[in-house]
Motif scaffolding. Sequence first.
Motif, PDB file in Angstrom:
ATOM      1  N   PRO A  80      10.543   4.894  40.819  1.00 47.12           N
ATOM      2  CA  PRO A  80      11.385   5.702  39.983  1.00 47.12           C
ATOM      3  C   PRO A  80      11.266   4.620  38.216  1.00 47.12           C
ATOM      4  O   PRO A  80      10.988   3.550  38.690  1.00 47.12           O
ATOM      5  N   PRO A  81      11.066   5.258  37.397  1.00 40.52           N
ATOM      6  CA  PRO A  81      10.248   4.696  36.022  1.00 40.52           C
ATOM      7  C   PRO A  81      11.095   3.705  35.479  1.00 40.52           C
ATOM      8  O   PRO A  81      10.891   3.384  35.074  1.00 40.52           O
ATOM      9  N   ASP A  82      12.795   3.763  36.075  1.00 38.75           N
ATOM     10  CA  ASP A  82      13.420   2.806  35.236  1.00 38.75           C
ATOM     11  C   ASP A  82      13.525   1.440  36.567  1.00 38.75           C
ATOM     12  O   ASP A  82      14.469   0.198  36.019  1.00 38.75           O
ATOM     13  N   LEU A  83      12.413   1.155  37.674  1.00 38.30           N
ATOM     14  CA  LEU A  83      12.257   0.231  38.253  1.00 38.30           C
ATOM     15  C   LEU A  83      12.164  -0.661  37.740  1.00 38.30           C
ATOM     16  O   LEU A  83      10.471  -1.042  36.769  1.00 38.30           O
ATOM     17  N   PRO A  84      12.306  -2.045  37.308  1.00 38.85           N
ATOM     18  CA  PRO A  84      11.981  -3.181  36.732  1.00 38.85           C
ATOM     19  C   PRO A  84      10.947  -4.373  37.273  1.00 38.85           C
ATOM     20  O   PRO A  84      10.548  -4.143  38.281  1.00 38.85           O
ATOM     21  N   ARG A  85       9.595  -4.477  36.452  1.00 38.81           N
ATOM     22  CA  ARG A  85       8.068  -4.971  37.163  1.00 38.81           C
ATOM     23  C   ARG A  85       8.448  -6.390  36.877  1.00 38.81           C
ATOM     24  O   ARG A  85       8.861  -6.537  35.715  1.00 38.81           O
ATOM     25  N   SER A 104      11.194  -6.226  40.616  1.00 31.78           N
ATOM     26  CA  SER A 104      12.415  -5.069  41.914  1.00 31.78           C
ATOM     27  C   SER A 104      11.852  -6.105  43.607  1.00 31.78           C
ATOM     28  O   SER A 104      10.426  -5.928  43.172  1.00 31.78           O
ATOM     29  N   ASN A 130      20.876  -3.723  45.161  1.00 27.10           N
ATOM     30  CA  ASN A 130      20.103  -4.029  44.242  1.00 27.10           C
ATOM     31  C   ASN A 130      18.500  -3.643  44.800  1.00 27.10           C
ATOM     32  O   ASN A 130      17.864  -3.503  43.646  1.00 27.10           O
ATOM     33  N   HIS A 169      15.652  -1.177  46.516  1.00 25.00           N
ATOM     34  CA  HIS A 169      15.013   0.400  46.200  1.00 25.00           C
ATOM     35  C   HIS A 169      14.579   0.526  47.927  1.00 25.00           C
ATOM     36  O   HIS A 169      13.241   0.391  48.300  1.00 25.00           O
TER      37      HIS A 169
END
Length: 350
Positions: free
Chosen positions: A177-182, A208, A227, A229
């Motif tokens: 998912p593009p909203d997963l923080p790096r 994440s 929290n 994934h």
Amino acid sequence: MTSILIVTDAWHPQINGVVRSLERTAEELEKLGVRVEVLSPQEFRTLPCPTYPEIRLSLTHKGAVRRMIEAFGCEHLHIATEGPLGLLAASVARKTGRSFTTSYHTRFPEYLSARLPVPLSWSYSWLRRFHNSANGCMVATRSLENDLRARGFENLMRWSRGVDEDLFKPYEGSVLPPDLPRPVFMYVGRVSVEKNIEAFLDLKLSGSKVVVGGGPQLDQLRREYPNVHFTGSKLGEELARHYSDADVFVFPSLTDTFGNVMLEALACGVPVAAFPVMGPLDVIGDTGAGVLSEDLAEAAEAALDIPRDHCRKIALNYTWAASAKQFLDNCVEARDQFMRVHEAPAKAAE
């Protein structure tokens, strides 16, 4: 040697390192001109293994296994697992005077003690008798060889593993998912208690956490770690793309004998963070492709600085062709030793 029968209680539709290793070894042996047959639970009625339902336990008897071994007509027998089929096949081999080897894939005593109050000494005593009855027992690493030898295991032979470098490689684009923080810290493998996944999930890390895989703990961990994934099981290129999308591969296991998933991650250019235990010590060691520490969070954050091209370079030292050749050499050595031992009394009697 022109033909080998592999007897294994672990086979399709299971998805694990044992199945992948046997499957790829068989493919490479066939390229070398060796006929490979597999005797698995698919040939019998089965029931699910308690606490591990993906494993099917064969409902059969020694006579049926003996008939099937004789029907395959192979020169050598390799018993890959210590389950019902493996035990019956070893008994048949001893009774009929056949050479056979075994392999030690799983630290079964540690897995068992994680679920039941069974002393390690009991399990190791039983396993030692089983493997020492063979003409050779194949182990993946020096650490495992040293550990088993200290426990009284004999005739140990090295059989390393490989990685499919054409499948497991760096990929462009993202599947997460593009909203997963790096950064993304990832675990890949069976989601079960013996894998020690909570040691990873409890870490305080930037970015994440992602868990790829299925297993009996999946629903529980999804509830307890909202929290994180969880992707479920992935196969083939989809699996490889998930590896490639990670920034660090975290391997929290304390009981694996090797850890094929570490090679797959490295081949995708992903550095490894792990505890300094059997498996990671052998695969990662001082290669610079990962960080080993009792502080797994510290290892994970430090691994972010490792160049991805170096990780792939280290992984490419492991090929399935070399692994299969090593396996075949072990089988030939065990068979030849068996023949020398059994021919000597026959000649003396002439």
